[in-house]
Design a protein around this motif. Structure first.
Motif, PDB file in Angstrom:
ATOM      1  N   THR A 157       0.933  -1.231  -0.121  1.00  0.00           N
ATOM      2  CA  THR A 157       0.014  -0.053   0.006  1.00  0.00           C
ATOM      3  C   THR A 157       0.947   1.105  -0.043  1.00  0.00           C
ATOM      4  OG1 THR A 157      -1.554   1.367   1.226  1.00  0.00           O
ATOM      5  CG2 THR A 157      -0.369  -0.191   2.477  1.00  0.00           C
ATOM      6  N   ALA A 158       0.448   2.271  -0.373  1.00  0.00           N
ATOM      7  CA  ALA A 158       1.097   3.402  -0.458  1.00  0.00           C
ATOM      8  C   ALA A 158       0.965   4.129   0.625  1.00  0.00           C
ATOM      9  CB  ALA A 158       0.633   4.333  -1.913  1.00  0.00           C
ATOM     10  N   ASP A 159       0.053   3.793   1.445  1.00  0.00           N
ATOM     11  CA  ASP A 159      -0.335   4.365   2.882  1.00  0.00           C
ATOM     12  C   ASP A 159       0.897   4.112   3.789  1.00  0.00           C
ATOM     13  OD1 ASP A 159      -1.522   4.828   5.404  1.00  0.00           O
ATOM     14  OD2 ASP A 159      -3.144   5.125   4.430  1.00  0.00           O
ATOM     15  N   PHE A 173       7.242   4.498   2.379  1.00  0.00           N
ATOM     16  CA  PHE A 173       6.783   4.712   0.885  1.00  0.00           C
ATOM     17  C   PHE A 173       7.842   5.463   0.421  1.00  0.00           C
ATOM     18  CE2 PHE A 173       4.114   7.351  -2.273  1.00  0.00           C
ATOM     19  CZ  PHE A 173       4.027   6.203  -3.341  1.00  0.00           C
ATOM     20  N   LEU A 194       0.497  -4.826  -4.954  1.00  0.00           N
ATOM     21  CA  LEU A 194      -0.163  -4.141  -3.954  1.00  0.00           C
ATOM     22  C   LEU A 194      -1.039  -5.113  -3.151  1.00  0.00           C
ATOM     23  CD1 LEU A 194      -1.231  -1.034  -5.894  1.00  0.00           C
ATOM     24  CD2 LEU A 194       0.517  -1.048  -4.107  1.00  0.00           C
ATOM     25  N   ASP A 209      -8.138   2.136  -0.576  1.00  0.00           N
ATOM     26  CA  ASP A 209      -6.698   2.090  -0.444  1.00  0.00           C
ATOM     27  C   ASP A 209      -6.081   1.575  -1.630  1.00  0.00           C
ATOM     28  OD1 ASP A 209      -4.174   1.764   0.836  1.00  0.00           O
ATOM     29  OD2 ASP A 209      -4.653  -0.530   0.492  1.00  0.00           O
ATOM     30  N   SER A 213      -3.733   3.614  -3.965  1.00  0.00           N
ATOM     31  CA  SER A 213      -2.285   3.123  -4.066  1.00  0.00           C
ATOM     32  C   SER A 213      -1.836   3.237  -5.584  1.00  0.00           C
ATOM     33  CB  SER A 213      -2.272   1.651  -3.238  1.00  0.00           C
ATOM     34  OG  SER A 213      -2.318   2.142  -1.870  1.00  0.00           O
TER      35      SER A 213
END
Ligand code: SF4
Ligand SMILES: [Zn+2]
Length: 338
Positions: A157-159, A173, A194, A209, A213
């Motif tokens: 995930t980019a979070d 990230f 992902l 999400d 992402s």
């Protein structure tokens, strides 16, 4: 160690294996230069990902594949057997349930021998690594032997908050973006995995999400692979699943995400593991095969018929997503309400 990491570690189980035998090998279809070709997928047995040995990620069962001690000779015995199984597929995906560039998993001499053998035999090589192991000298060595070299990174995930608190991975990230920059500067390509629906996320939150992402790394990663969470034995996700507190994502949710990011600059695909099974992404059971075929065709850039499959369960899925949001829960509603 965080509470999540401690829970993950507590759930782990290791099993003994023969260190001279690779985990598995198979052939699958892949896209290379807009053509559908065969890819040889090989999973070598090594002592496994260093992070898995520390505590690991909430959904990762790779620690069970590892053997406490795999010598260079053991590894090369595996490699010789793998070469006998290899049939000249143009793409080779070489995985080791960990990090190809970690010399404690694959010693440097074995790594060079493997890359030299592949460079003589196939057109493109894909390996997996955590971003902190993506370094210029290692990339240059690999590219020298295999001119088309791709590094696959499980960003998930980019979070950063979600990666820390639902998956428990040990990088940010920003660290991922730096690895992408280093790989591209050396001449390698990047494939990013992902994780679609980490534990503790509702179906709706998981769709948001995954979509966000993809958008965050669109154009940065050459390929983006959306991997729906499948329940692997002896993981935290498995523990939650057995308590009815995790449902693998609906296939309809996966289709929604793929549709939402249609037109992305990066190539976006999904190859669900265990699709149509209770422990993998699934719908009602009647439409799973058709929807999985639509996802596969879309991923191979063969067809764009994501809008076509339909089934009576699509209404159930919509209700499931809405009720989860209203109830502020991510438990498997079907296990508690039916
Ligand atoms: S998901 Fe990747 S980083 Fe996490 S434990 Fe498994 S192999 Fe290691
Ligand atoms: Zn259905």
């Amino acid at each position: 160690m965080t509470e999540l990491a401690a829970l993950i570690e507590e759930t782990r189980a290791t099993r003994p294996h023969d260190p001279t035998q690779y985990v598995s090998a198979w052939t699958e279809r892949e896209v290379l230069d807009d053509e559908i070709v065969d890819a040889f997928v090989l999973i070598l047995r090594t002592k496994g990902c260093y992070w898995a040995r520390k505590s690991g990620c909430s959904m990762c069962g790779y620690v069970s594949d590892g053997y406490v001690s795999v010598s260079k000779a053991d590894l090369l015995t595996q490699w010789d057997a793998a070469l006998e199984a290899y049939r000249g597929q143009p793409v080779v995906k070489l995985y080791n349930s960990g990090n190809f560039f970690d010399p404690s998993e694959i010693p440097a001499l074995a790594r060079r021998r493997i890359l030299a053998d592949l460079g003589e035999r196939c057109e493109k090589v894909v390996v997996e690594n955590l971003p902190q192991l993506v370094r210029t000298p290692l990339l240059e060595e690999a590219l020298d032997l295999c001119p088309r070299f791709e590094v696959a990174i499980g960003l998930e995930t980019a979070d950063d908050y979600l990666r820390d608190h639902t998956i428990s991975k040990d990088f940010t990230f920003a660290r991922y973006k730096e690895a992408v920059r280093v790989a591209h500067a050396a001449g390698a390509t990047i494939k990013t995995y992902l994780l679609f629906k980490p534990p503790f996320l509702s179906e709706g939150a998981a769709m948001r999400d995954a979509t966000a992402s993809v958008r965050a790394i669109d154009g940065l990663s050459d390929t983006i692979s959306i991997n729906p969470t499948n329940v692997q034995r002896d993981t935290l996700v498995d523990r939650l699943y057995r308590r009815g507190e995790f449902r693998p994502p609906w296939l309809w949710s996966l289709v929604e995400v793929l549709k939402a990011v249609r037109g992305a600059e990066s190539r976006v695909l999904s190859k669900p593991t265990g699709g149509g099974q209770p422990r993998g992404t699934h719908n009602c059971g009647h439409c799973d095969a058709v929807v999985l075929q639509a996802v596969e065709d879309y991923s191979l850039q063969r067809e764009d018929w994501l809008d076509e499959p339909t089934c009576a369960c699509k209404g159930d899925w919509g209700a499931y997503v809405r009720v989860e949001e209203l109830a502020h829960t991510s438990v498997d509603l079907d296990r508690f309400l039916t």
